[in-house]
Design a protein around this motif. Structure first.
Motif, mmCIF file in Angstrom:
data_model
loop_
_atom_site.group_PDB
_atom_site.id
_atom_site.type_symbol
_atom_site.label_atom_id
_atom_site.label_comp_id
_atom_site.label_asym_id
_atom_site.label_seq_id
_atom_site.Cartn_x
_atom_site.Cartn_y
_atom_site.Cartn_z
ATOM 1 N N VAL A 25 0.861 -1.181 0.000
ATOM 2 C CA VAL A 25 0.000 0.000 0.000
ATOM 3 C C VAL A 25 0.900 1.236 0.000
ATOM 4 O O VAL A 25 1.753 1.384 0.880
ATOM 5 N N ASN A 82 -9.565 8.624 3.979
ATOM 6 C CA ASN A 82 -9.496 7.440 4.829
ATOM 7 C C ASN A 82 -10.669 6.514 4.555
ATOM 8 O O ASN A 82 -10.513 5.286 4.520
ATOM 9 N N LEU A 85 -10.053 4.451 1.470
ATOM 10 C CA LEU A 85 -9.052 3.417 1.728
ATOM 11 C C LEU A 85 -9.635 2.265 2.540
ATOM 12 O O LEU A 85 -9.420 1.088 2.214
ATOM 13 N N ILE A 89 -9.922 -1.627 1.101
ATOM 14 C CA ILE A 89 -9.132 -2.653 1.784
ATOM 15 C C ILE A 89 -10.034 -3.728 2.379
ATOM 16 O O ILE A 89 -9.733 -4.927 2.312
ATOM 17 N N MET A 106 -0.794 -6.248 5.080
ATOM 18 C CA MET A 106 -0.600 -5.004 4.347
ATOM 19 C C MET A 106 0.798 -4.471 4.671
ATOM 20 O O MET A 106 1.145 -4.302 5.844
ATOM 21 N N ASN A 108 2.807 -1.286 4.279
ATOM 22 C CA ASN A 108 2.507 0.111 4.024
ATOM 23 C C ASN A 108 3.789 0.925 3.831
ATOM 24 O O ASN A 108 4.716 0.823 4.629
ATOM 25 N N ASN A 113 -1.289 6.474 5.815
ATOM 26 C CA ASN A 113 -2.280 5.406 5.591
ATOM 27 C C ASN A 113 -2.609 4.615 6.848
ATOM 28 O O ASN A 113 -3.618 3.897 6.881
ATOM 29 N N GLN A 114 -1.751 4.681 7.852
ATOM 30 C CA GLN A 114 -1.893 3.765 8.990
ATOM 31 C C GLN A 114 -3.255 3.816 9.683
ATOM 32 O O GLN A 114 -3.803 2.764 10.017
ATOM 33 N N LEU A 117 -5.648 1.785 7.569
ATOM 34 C CA LEU A 117 -5.326 0.353 7.550
ATOM 35 C C LEU A 117 -5.725 -0.304 8.869
ATOM 36 O O LEU A 117 -6.234 -1.436 8.885
ATOM 37 N N LYS A 118 -5.503 0.384 9.947
ATOM 38 C CA LYS A 118 -5.891 -0.148 11.258
ATOM 39 C C LYS A 118 -7.399 -0.317 11.355
ATOM 40 O O LYS A 118 -7.894 -1.350 11.830
ATOM 41 N N ALA A 121 -8.514 -3.229 9.243
ATOM 42 C CA ALA A 121 -8.189 -4.493 9.906
ATOM 43 C C ALA A 121 -9.202 -4.821 10.990
ATOM 44 O O ALA A 121 -9.560 -5.990 11.203
ATOM 45 N N TYR A 135 -1.056 -4.968 9.645
ATOM 46 C CA TYR A 135 -0.821 -3.694 8.952
ATOM 47 C C TYR A 135 0.573 -3.225 9.343
ATOM 48 O O TYR A 135 0.789 -2.568 10.341
#
Length: 241
Positions: A25, A82, A85, A89, A106, A108, A113-114, A117-118, A121, A135
């Motif tokens: 990502v 966000n 994304l 995902i 993922m 990254n 992006n974190q 992604l969190k 998840a 992530y």
């Protein structure tokens, strides 16, 4: 193994054998005069490939756009929300789950992006209860960077187009680095930047947060190899359970 180059007739058996999918990502954003807009994509996919080789995983096609709100006004930056994304995902993760994957990692390349992604998840934790989701963002890099860097970090969390990230590129994608254009630009980041929305043009014109002229391939190799080792450890420990 690169997932997009498989065919539908043979991939099912390979998924059963591996069960690990890795998604690079990244983002498209300004990285100073010496690094390309797609730096985060290059880093994410090349780290993902190295991890995949060690754990016999599939590498998915790179997700090339990220949340770059802070740099959205710089030439070349492309920002997605966000919410966008998280949505894509989750869709990817649920598709992988239906295909038989039981580990979704993922990798990254862009700190911004974190949060997304969190959150993605966490959604997958409920919708795909038998799939482990990771992530990763260079695990272990903070201590490793302290051991090799020659300048203080401009910020406790951010690093961007600086001594550290440029070193990553010199190790993983040197053909895209022009060190003759590398600059030193250590901005004064206001103390309230962590607690209020702050576009980066407030404190930098270059998007460089440090001294890129001090970057070396050796520094990048030291940090990246530690991060890869940590990712492999977590993935293989999970698989051993």
């Amino acid at each position: 193994m690169e997932f997009q180059y498989e065919n539908s007739y043979e991939v099912k058996e390979k998924i059963t054998s591996s069960s690990i999918a890795i998604l690079p990502v990244g983002a498209v954003e300004a990285h100073g005069p010496h690094l390309p807009l797609g730096t985060d994509n290059l880093l994410a996919e090349r780290v993902a490939q190295r991890v995949a080789d060690k754990v016999e995983a599939f590498v998915l096609p790179t997700l090339p756009y990220g949340q770059v709100w802070s740099l959205r006004h710089f030439p070349g930056s492309i920002n997605v929300s966000n919410e966008s994304l998280i949505s894509i995902i989750v869709d990817i993760g649920e598709s992988l789950y239906r295909q038989g994957f039981r580990t979704f990692a993922m990798v990254n390349g862009h700190l911004g992006n974190q949060p997304a992604l969190k959150d993605a998840a966490r959604v997958l934790f409920t919708s795909c209860p038998n799939m482990k989701v990771f992530y990763f963002f260079y695990p272990g890099m903070n201590q490793a960077a302290k051991e090799v860097r020659e300048t203080d970090s401009a910020h406790a969390t951010y690093f961007h187009a600086c001594e550290i990230e440029t070193s990553y590129m010199l190790y993983l994608a040197p053909e895209f680095v022009d060190m003759s254009k590398a600059i030193k630009d250590i901005p004064q980041i206001p103390e309230d930047a962590d607690v209020t929305p702050t576009p980066w043009e407030v404190f930098t014109e270059s998007a460089v947060l440090g001294d890129a002229t001090l970057a070396t391939m050796e520094k990048g190799q030291y940090i990246i190899d530690i991060a890869i080792s940590n990712m492999v450890h977590m993935l293989t420990n999970k698989e051993a359970k």
